[in-house]
Design an enzyme around this catalytic site. Structure first.
Site, PDB file in Angstrom:
ATOM      1  CD  GLU B  56      -1.368  -2.527   1.595  1.00  0.00           C
ATOM      2  OE1 GLU B  56      -0.400  -2.729   2.013  1.00  0.00           O
ATOM      3  OE2 GLU B  56      -2.271  -3.611   1.187  1.00  0.00           O
ATOM      4  CG  PHE B  81      -5.002  -2.428   4.417  1.00  0.00           C
ATOM      5  CD1 PHE B  81      -4.490  -2.487   5.950  1.00  0.00           C
ATOM      6  CD2 PHE B  81      -5.757  -3.447   3.915  1.00  0.00           C
ATOM      7  CE1 PHE B  81      -4.702  -3.877   6.727  1.00  0.00           C
ATOM      8  CE2 PHE B  81      -5.933  -4.843   4.579  1.00  0.00           C
ATOM      9  CZ  PHE B  81      -5.415  -4.957   5.918  1.00  0.00           C
ATOM     10  CG  HIS B 119      -9.304  -6.670   7.008  1.00  0.00           C
ATOM     11  ND1 HIS B 119      -8.445  -7.390   7.891  1.00  0.00           N
ATOM     12  CD2 HIS B 119      -8.770  -6.967   5.850  1.00  0.00           C
ATOM     13  CE1 HIS B 119      -7.433  -8.039   7.033  1.00  0.00           C
ATOM     14  NE2 HIS B 119      -7.791  -7.741   5.757  1.00  0.00           N
TER      15      HIS B 119
HETATM   16  C1  LIG Z   1      -1.665  -4.713   4.454  1.00  0.00           C
HETATM   17  C2  LIG Z   1      -2.767  -5.695   3.791  1.00  0.00           C
HETATM   18  N1  LIG Z   1      -3.108  -5.434   2.611  1.00  0.00           N
HETATM   19  C3  LIG Z   1      -4.100  -6.170   1.922  1.00  0.00           C
HETATM   20  C4  LIG Z   1      -4.351  -7.373   2.595  1.00  0.00           C
HETATM   21  C5  LIG Z   1      -5.807  -7.884   1.812  1.00  0.00           C
HETATM   22  N2  LIG Z   1      -5.157  -9.459   1.582  1.00  0.00           N
HETATM   23  C6  LIG Z   1      -5.400 -10.536   2.332  1.00  0.00           C
HETATM   24  S1  LIG Z   1      -4.675 -11.676   1.714  1.00  0.00           S
HETATM   25  C7  LIG Z   1      -4.088 -10.912   0.290  1.00  0.00           C
HETATM   26  C8  LIG Z   1      -3.330 -11.770  -0.616  1.00  0.00           C
HETATM   27  C9  LIG Z   1      -2.179 -12.440   0.271  1.00  0.00           C
HETATM   28  O1  LIG Z   1      -1.196 -13.405  -0.570  1.00  0.00           O
HETATM   29  P1  LIG Z   1      -0.567 -14.446   0.020  1.00  0.00           P
HETATM   30  O2  LIG Z   1       0.428 -13.633   1.014  1.00  0.00           O
HETATM   31  O3  LIG Z   1       0.242 -15.077  -1.116  1.00  0.00           O
HETATM   32  O4  LIG Z   1      -1.488 -15.071   0.719  1.00  0.00           O
HETATM   33  P2  LIG Z   1      -1.952 -16.839   0.514  1.00  0.00           P
HETATM   34  O5  LIG Z   1      -1.788 -16.843  -0.970  1.00  0.00           O
HETATM   35  O6  LIG Z   1      -0.842 -17.579   1.359  1.00  0.00           O
HETATM   36  O7  LIG Z   1      -3.371 -16.994   1.097  1.00  0.00           O
HETATM   37  C10 LIG Z   1      -4.280  -9.704   0.437  1.00  0.00           C
HETATM   38  C11 LIG Z   1      -4.169  -8.729  -0.432  1.00  0.00           C
HETATM   39  C12 LIG Z   1      -4.255  -7.436   3.880  1.00  0.00           C
HETATM   40  N3  LIG Z   1      -4.638  -8.465   4.731  1.00  0.00           N
HETATM   41  N4  LIG Z   1      -3.150  -6.712   4.362  1.00  0.00           N
END
Ligand SMILES: Cc1ncc(C[n+]2csc(CCOP(=O)(O)OP(=O)(O)O)c2C)c(N)n1
Ligand SMILES: [Mg+2]
Lengths: 292, 312
Positions: B56, B81, B119
């Site tokens: 972000e 965020f 969130h």
């Molecule tokens: C700071 C922040 N930005 C955005 C999000 C929303 N968000 C939740 S999971 C995710 C994707 C994460 O991808 P990854 O780390 O690869 O997770 P996985 O594939 O292991 O579920 C996002 C963008 C968040 N939780 N925190």
């Protein structure tokens, strides 16, 4: 090399299938949730909680325990299933996931759930906190390990790389991190959204011991953890990160390996199919449901 | 209202028409393109859609640079965020630098529902309101959202838009006209004025006014739309009773309730105020929108009760 024999490995594999089933039931009874990234980390959770971590489920705040920071906090449901199975709290709590007033919120909360060592959910923050926990142990010359799991999408966050510098600079070898390299984030494949390229080389360049192993292979993961533990000498040795090659949604036939499985709806019929495919019984029985 | 368009579709369609009209808009996302619905925009204008990954601070930093380079960036992420995790980037690189960055915070307040407390933005408006000259809006329905998005694109300067992703009940006809900084009076009554902001609260305020009417209490309902600049003139001119209840899907400290409290203290001392919003000592929690609205006392009965108390 892993010191585990074939029976030990088979027992962990069976436990992992149970925890996958439980996680699918937990989210399935609500009907929606972060199933993909929960299922990809079940094997490492089982290996940590059933072999490596020094813990006491009857005393979750025991000061000398090993700790886990689940930095990809949206995978809380997999950790809740693991903790419930370990006896940190009753199994029927799993049916309260995300319901108003629950002790099991979608993202990990240290103030609500016994066994949750750190609050997470804003991606990128957990590894810093894990470094802080490891540093506190190092300052006090206390034993024990701080484990942390980050995501590959999460690894886009700049803060991850700030800690990468910090933990290495402080020689926090009592910190053992894992990166769940399932190749997917919300908007697609990580290589399309934000290609992290040679991740092992990146971590090594930041001063960490880094290697990539199959995140569904207990012997390989175990060997990597054993090595990190053997090497540990806080203040002297570098921290370790183990990159886990995993499959997002592993074990759920209705979504395994699908890029849309990050946070999805699914129904009880799909839960039942999954339990059959995993060859595990339902934990959430009609009696448990009626007691709710 | 099931056939209402989702708010995010309205946002995206408005941006696409603005591009067609020649506006140099760039959409930026931080791995929430599927959530915001800007995938449709990215399909149509791949060269105008940027995904920075889960980052972000970079999102808002890059948007600031694009603005300095003459583009009109619309950067979106969850409101928690957008505010907390990219605050200094938005404050300094965008606002202090007098650039033209439009920041969109989705899933306001209790609409974050199953994503839970981590969130749930109950403080984004407070953080934004203290940035000098920043325009802040939370349009409640499709027509107002389309208009506000258009105004943001056509007005030089930074904007923060709070965006509910899901469909919202229609409040305005499609051809209603909106002006920057002008609130709308939705209902007139002599006894009390309800000043509301955003989809959840404008609808709850309208319900509260209807139930108060059954008891013989006539309420004015104002849709503030703009938190900054706040339409002080409309609020004061439409509060003949001298009684105001502010209604926000946000913590009561620092946003709409505080802004109206400041207004009353300085320009209309003697008026009475009650603030409906999340209590100052509470963080967000997980649950359904309905459960959370009850938990944080944001519903029509809570508003009506506050209004009744002002009548005593
Ligand atoms: C700071 C922040 N930005 C955005 C999000 C929303 N968000 C939740 S999971 C995710 C994707 C994460 O991808 P990854 O780390 O690869 O997770 P996985 O594939 O292991 O579920 C996002 C963008 C968040 N939780 N925190
Ligand atoms: Mg991933």
């Amino acid at each position: 090399m892993s010191s585990m024999n074939r029976e030990e490995i088979a027992a962990l594999e069976r436990k992992a299938r149970e925890i996958r089933g439980l996680t699918i039931e937990e989210i399935g009874y609500l009907g929606v949730g972060h199933i993909g990234g929960s299922l990809s980390i079940v094997d490492i959770l089982v290996l940590l909680y059933h072999k490596h971590m020094k813990i006491d489920p009857t005393n979750p705040t025991w000061a000398e325990r090993d700790m886990l920071v689940l930095s990809k906090g949206h995978a809380g449901p997999a950790l809740y299933a693991t903790l419930a199975d370990k006896g940190y709290f009753p199994l029927d709590w799993l049916l309260t996931l995300n319901r108003g007033g629950t002790k099991l919120p979608s993202h990990c909360d240290r103030t609500k759930t016994p066994g949750i060592d750190m609050t997470t959910g804003s991606l990128g923050q957990g590894l810093s906190a894990a470094a802080g926990l490891a540093l506190a142990r190092a300052i006090d010359k206390k034993p024990g390990f701080i484990y942390c799991i980050i995501g590959d999408g999460e690894s886009n966050e700049g803060q991850v790389w700030e800690t990468a510098m910090f933990a290495s600079h402080k020689r926090l070898s009592n910190l053992i991190a894992f990166a769940d390299w399932n190749g997917m984030q919300i908007d697609g494949l990580t290589k399309d959204v934000m290609d992290m390229e040679d991740i092992v080389a990146k971590w090594r360049a930041f001063g960490w011991h880094a290697q990539m192993v199959d995140g569904h292979d207990f012997a390989a993961m175990d060997a990597a953890i054993e090595e990190a533990k053997r090497r540990a000498a806080p203040g002297i040795e570098k921290p370790t990160i183990i990159i886990l090659r995993t499959i997002k949604g592993k074990g759920a036939p209705f979504c395994e390996g699908q890029v849309t499985n990050h946070n999805m709806n699914f129904c009880i019929a799909q839960v039942k199919e999954a339990l059959v495919a995993l060859d595990v019984p339902a934990h959430i029985t009609p009696e448990l449901l009626r007691a709710q | 209202m099931a056939d209402q368009k989702e708010m995010r579709e309205v946002y995206v369609e408005t941006l696409m028409s603005l591009v067609e009209e020649g506006k140099d808009i760039i959409v930026l996302e931080a791995d929430l393109m599927r959530a915001t619905g800007t995938t449709a925009f990215a399909k149509k204008y791949p060269e105008r859609a940027i995904n920075v990954g889960v980052a972000e601070a970079d999102l808002v930093g890059v948007a600031s640079g694009l603005s300095a380079g003459g583009k009109i960036p619309f950067a979106a992420t969850f409101g928690c965020f957008a505010s907390r995790r990219a605050y200094d980037q938005f404050f300094l690189s965008a606002n202090y630098a007098h650039l033209n960055v439009k920041l969109v915070g989705t899933d306001p307040g209790v609409t974050a529902a199953y994503n839970g407390g981590t969130h749930m933005p109950f403080e984004d408006l407070t953080l934004m309101r203290v940035i000098p000259n920043l325009t802040i809006a939370e349009p409640p329905d499709a027509a107002s959202l389309a208009a506000v998005t258009r105004i943001a694109a056509e007005t030089d300067g930074c904007f923060y838009l709070r965006l509910q992703r899901k469909a919202a009940p229609q409040i305005y006809p499609d051809d209603e006209t909106f002006e920057l900084g002008r609130a709308k009076v939705l209902r007139r009554g002599k006894d009390v004025t309800l000043v509301a902001l955003g989809t959840v609260m404008v609808n709850e305020a309208l319900k509260a006014a209807a139930s108060l009417a059954e008891e013989g209490i006539e309420a004015t309902v104002i849709d503030a739309i703009w938190l900054a600049p706040l339409d002080e003139a409309t609020i004061l001119a439409n509060s003949p009773s001298g009684r105001i209840v502010t209604c926000e899907n946000h913590r009561v400290t620092g946003a709409l309730g505080s802004a109206v409290a400041e207004l009353i203290a300085e320009k209309a001392p003697g008026m009475r105020l009650a603030r409906i919003g999340v209590a100052a000592n509470l963080f967000g929690e997980v649950g359904t929108l309905e459960w959370l609205a009850e938990r944080f006392e944001l519903t029509a009965p809570h508003i009506a009760e506050a209004a009744r108390k002002l009548m005593w």
